[in-house]
Design an enzyme around this catalytic site. Structure first.
Site, PDB file in Angstrom:
ATOM      1  CG  HIS A   1      -5.732  -2.285   0.037  1.00 25.26           C
ATOM      2  ND1 HIS A   1      -4.796  -2.129  -0.964  1.00 25.26           N
ATOM      3  CD2 HIS A   1      -5.238  -1.597   1.112  1.00 25.26           C
ATOM      4  CE1 HIS A   1      -3.795  -1.397  -0.528  1.00 25.26           C
ATOM      5  NE2 HIS A   1      -4.040  -1.064   0.730  1.00 25.26           N
TER       6      HIS A   1
ATOM      7  CB  SER B   1      -0.962  -0.047   1.184  1.00 19.84           C
ATOM      8  OG  SER B   1      -1.974   0.912   1.067  1.00 19.84           O
TER       9      SER B   1
ATOM     10  CG  ASP C   1      -6.286  -3.334  -3.865  1.00 17.54           C
ATOM     11  OD1 ASP C   1      -7.076  -2.467  -3.439  1.00 17.54           O
ATOM     12  OD2 ASP C   1      -5.060  -3.314  -3.646  1.00 17.54           O
TER      13      ASP C   1
END
Length: 339
Positions: A310, A127, A281
């Site tokens: 995610h 991320s 995601d």
């Protein structure tokens, strides 16, 4: 396994936005032992809202501390490194925005001055950690041998920005928002923040298949209140906003020398690179990540098959996804260093 933590004094740090953090500090922890050649270092930058205890489960299941010296570094603004909650930084409303280039510059100083590390064997990031990994590999291609980017992109897409702006609006619409900060806990804003996050971080299939009911029947409202809200209430809301602003501004090609040319920026990466997307995601889509991977010389592109959305890139409690990540990392280790 050797484990340690510390805080590195950066002195006064001028940010890309023109503001200066007085007597800035960078918080970190490390696992394993740095070898004599200082050639076995792995950097793991933190993701949005994460502290080391939230992501250090990878040490062992994915990253091997018997072989590598693993350093988890807290990004600026996350409450452990210098942050608005320390009173040394403001928010975008007063001209303060920390860029990932700022984070990378601080991290490079930590590695060089604290540990004598000039070159990283790998950067592993999920991320916002992946965003920092991309920035490292673009800004310092001679210093990164391998790059593993999980569920993150080199530039924040317009659709992703809309998600981030909705989170920011949830906090700044709270009655306790003053225009520059808060005069009390913005609980109403945080509840809305958690609702938005819960709807995006996990996939539609996650909820459709009832995975949120794994610990027993519970309403969606109670699920968000008990499983999501506490993760954000532990943060100073100013820090939550500061990290959102870093994410919103993320673009590895911004400024010199690439002047917005993403293809040129990613084409300059020399590291052996694995780009790993999550099938469902909603933040960083398979298509977006595949498009960027195609611009990186020799990059491997993989997709994790998971309903976690995610969070497939940070599967703390899910062994199947952990196995997929471990396999991707081992394939990357098997490639010779390009440097």
């Amino acid at each position: 396994m050797s484990v340690s933590s510390g805080s590195f004094a950066l002195g006064d740090v001028e940010l890309q936005c023109g503001r200066t953090i007085p007597q800035a500090q960078l918080s970190y922890c490390s696992f394993g032992t740095l070898n004599g050649e200082r050639s076995n270092a792995v950097l793991y930058p933190t993701s949005y809202g994460a502290h080391p205890g939230d992501i250090d489960w990878v040490v062992g299941p994915v990253l091997n501390p018997d072989r590598h010296f693993i350093v988890i570094v807290n990004m600026l603004g996350n409450g452990l490194s210098s942050s608005p909650s320390d009173g040394v930084m403001g928010l975008a409303e007063t001209g303060w925005v920390v860029s990932h280039r700022d984070n990378v510059s601080a991290q490079r100083r930590l590695l060089r001055e604290q540990f004598g590390i000039e070159r990283l064997a790998m950067i592993y990031g999920w991320s916002m950690g992946a965003q920092q990994g991309y920035q490292w590999a673009v800004d310092h291609p001679e210093a990164v041998e391998r790059l593993c980017c999980l569920c993150g992109t080199a530039r924040t897409s317009p659709h992703n920005q809309l998600f981030l702006l909705s989170l920011r609006q949830a906090l700044t619409a709270d009655p306790h928002w003053t225009g520059e900060g808060f005069d009390g806990e913005p609980l109403q804003g945080l509840c809305t923040f958690a609702l938005i996050y819960a709807s995006w971080a996990a996939s539609q299939r996650f909820y459709g298949e009832g995975h949120h009911l794994a610990e027993g029947p519970i309403s969606l409202g109670d699920y968000v209140e008990t499983r999501w809200l506490p993760a954000y209430r532990r943060h100073d809301p100013r820090n939550l906003i500061a990290m959102l602003d870093t994410w919103l501004a993320h673009d590895v090609a911004a400024g010199a020398p690439h002047q917005g040319d993403l293809a040129a920026a990613l084409g300059s990466i020399r590291a052996r690179t694995a780009v790993v997307a999550g099938r469902h995601d909603l933040y960083f889509t398979v298509d977006d990540m595949a498009t960027e991977a195609a611009l990186i010389p020799g990059a491997q592109f993989e997709v994790i098959e998971s309903v976690l959305g995610h969070r497939a890139g940070n599967p703390r409690d899910s062994p199947p996804e952990q196995a997929q990540l471990r396999a991707a990392v081992e394939r990357l280790w098997a490639l010779p260093s390009p440097l």
